[in-house]
Design an enzyme around this catalytic site. Structure first.
Site, PDB file in Angstrom:
ATOM      1  N   LYS A   1       0.880  -1.171   0.000  1.00 34.11           N
ATOM      2  CA  LYS A   1       0.000   0.000   0.000  1.00 34.11           C
ATOM      3  C   LYS A   1       0.917   1.220   0.000  1.00 34.11           C
ATOM      4  CE  LYS A   1      -4.175   1.512   2.438  1.00 34.11           C
ATOM      5  NZ  LYS A   1      -5.031   1.717   1.279  1.00 34.11           N
TER       6      LYS A   1
HETATM    7  N1  PPE Z   1      -7.892  -1.664  -2.680  1.00 33.01           N
HETATM    8  C1  PPE Z   1      -7.324  -0.447  -2.591  1.00 33.01           C
HETATM    9  C2  PPE Z   1      -6.655   0.092  -3.807  1.00 33.01           C
HETATM   10  C3  PPE Z   1      -7.372   0.260  -1.403  1.00 33.01           C
HETATM   11  O1  PPE Z   1      -6.795   1.455  -1.333  1.00 33.01           O
HETATM   12  C4  PPE Z   1      -8.043  -0.294  -0.292  1.00 33.01           C
HETATM   13  C5  PPE Z   1      -8.105   0.451   0.995  1.00 33.01           C
HETATM   14  C6  PPE Z   1      -8.620  -1.572  -0.414  1.00 33.01           C
HETATM   15  C7  PPE Z   1      -8.515  -2.234  -1.616  1.00 33.01           C
HETATM   16  C8  PPE Z   1      -9.293  -2.255   0.741  1.00 33.01           C
HETATM   17  O2  PPE Z   1      -8.348  -2.671   1.703  1.00 33.01           O
HETATM   18  P1  PPE Z   1      -8.705  -2.806   3.260  1.00 33.01           P
HETATM   19  O3  PPE Z   1      -8.903  -1.418   3.764  1.00 33.01           O
HETATM   20  O4  PPE Z   1      -7.533  -3.478   3.848  1.00 33.01           O
HETATM   21  O5  PPE Z   1      -9.952  -3.607   3.358  1.00 33.01           O
HETATM   22  N2  PPE Z   1      -8.199   1.847   0.873  1.00 33.01           N
HETATM   23  C9  PPE Z   1      -7.904   2.664   2.024  1.00 33.01           C
HETATM   24  C10 PPE Z   1      -7.588   4.093   1.687  1.00 33.01           C
HETATM   25  C11 PPE Z   1      -8.511   4.814   0.815  1.00 33.01           C
HETATM   26  C12 PPE Z   1      -8.129   6.260   0.657  1.00 33.01           C
HETATM   27  O6  PPE Z   1      -7.126   6.697   1.213  1.00 33.01           O
HETATM   28  O7  PPE Z   1      -8.877   6.978  -0.011  1.00 33.01           O
HETATM   29  C13 PPE Z   1      -8.939   2.502   3.115  1.00 33.01           C
HETATM   30  O8  PPE Z   1     -10.030   2.022   2.880  1.00 33.01           O
HETATM   31  O9  PPE Z   1      -8.620   2.874   4.244  1.00 33.01           O
END
Ligand code: PPE
Length: 305
Positions: free
Chosen positions: A158
């Site tokens: 990330k």
């Molecule tokens: N894909 C991407 C590209 C992504 O950024 C996130 C989180 C996810 C999938 C889901 O991952 P998880 O949060 O572990 O379930 N995106 C973060 C940031 C978004 C933003 O900054 O705008 C978030 O959901 O916190």
């Protein structure tokens, strides 16, 4: 700007929100050399708890490792720093944003000798794609921007710079009048949203793209798979085509910020009957229950502040 809170933890100490500043020549600002996390703290019946803190911090450390960034804390120390930041700001519910980035030093594309700066900020954050999308469902478009492939950038990290791809897709979707973009990978198969993973429901079976589809290995994705299986659903990781999105019974996003957000329209085609689907509702209700009720079964996911 995010809603202002009291203190931001920065390189080992708490500083006032307004004082948490950097120089304009920090490496991360110029080249996107940073890694970050998005975590939520929820008000549970047993007090504020950070949802899946360990998994998020693990991913933060993995992202840093991939980019040769040294985070001078152990996993447990960093978990404690995050909890302390929530406590210091006296918040019961908030979004948590740890970030590590390459600081002031050489302006070279090998920032190995630049210091790594680490911060943790927290602020209240409501529905990521808006209340309306959360309740009634989002409208989406397939982006003309292809998701960066695993061969170009490590998509399981990330990392800040990787989000330029999402930023282009997001701006395009908004200018086209949609809530959010769905991105295809370099093979033309479904990848993810700009900041969310994606799920499809067809004939009561739940599908989601595998890691090879250039997705972030989402913590919410993982939680939803476990919750769905515990509710008796069959969940299959499989590559999905654009047509499978159009003809699905239900489609939804998962993410820390987005939680579970239904998708009711894709490129002007109604998903199912155009209303929030029954499986999506069931999973979302269970997810919202799990994060607040702190029952035995899912206690392992909660780190009490
Ligand atoms: N894909 C991407 C590209 C992504 O950024 C996130 C989180 C996810 C999938 C889901 O991952 P998880 O949060 O572990 O379930 N995106 C973060 C940031 C978004 C933003 O900054 O705008 C978030 O959901 O916190």
């Amino acid at each position: 700007m995010p809603e202002k809170t009291k203190k931001i933890w920065m390189n080992g100490k708490f500083v006032d929100w307004d004082e948490a500043k950097v120089h304009v020549l920090v490496h991360g600002l110029h080249y996107g050399s940073g890694v970050f996390e998005g975590i939520r703290c929820y008000k549970t019946v047993k007090g504020p708890a950070v949802f899946r803190l360990r998994e998020h911090v693990k991913r933060f450390f993995s992202s840093a490792k991939i980019y040769f960034m040294e985070i001078p804390y152990s996993l447990d120390e960093f978990m404690e720093i995050i909890k302390e930041t929530v406590r210091v700001n006296e918040l019961e519910e908030c979004y948590i944003r740890p970030l590590a980035f390459k600081g002031l030093g050489g302006m070279s594309l090998d920032p190995s000798s630049n210091p790594t700066e680490v911060i943790v900020a927290v602020w209240p954050w409501g529905a990521y794609l808006g209340e309306e999308a959360f309740e009634k469902g989002a409208t989406c478009t397939i982006s003309s921007w292809v998701r960066i492939s695993n061969a170009m950038l490590p998509m399981e990290a990330k990392a800040s710079g990787q989000y330029l791809n999402s930023i282009l897709a997001s701006m395009e979707a908004h200018r086209r009048g949609f809530t959010e973009a769905i991105m295809l990978d370099s093979r033309g198969l479904v990848s993810e949203g700009t900041g969310e993973n994606i799920f499809v429901v067809a004939n009561e079976v739940i599908y989601t793209p595998p890691l090879e589809a250039s997705i972030l290995h989402g913590v919410t994705r993982d939680s939803v798979i476990e919750i769905a299986e515990n509710l008796g659903f069959n969940v299959v990781e499989k590559n999905l085509t654009r047509s499978e999105l159009f003809t699905a019974d239900e489609v939804f996003f998962t993410g820390t910020a987005a939680e579970i957000t239904p998708i009711v329209e894709i490129d002007h085609r109604k998903v199912g009957n155009g209303k929030v689907g029954e499986v999506t509702k069931k999973l979302r209700n269970e997810f919202l229950r799990v994060i607040r009720e702190a029952d035995e079964k899912y206690r392992k996911w909660l780190a009490f502040v």
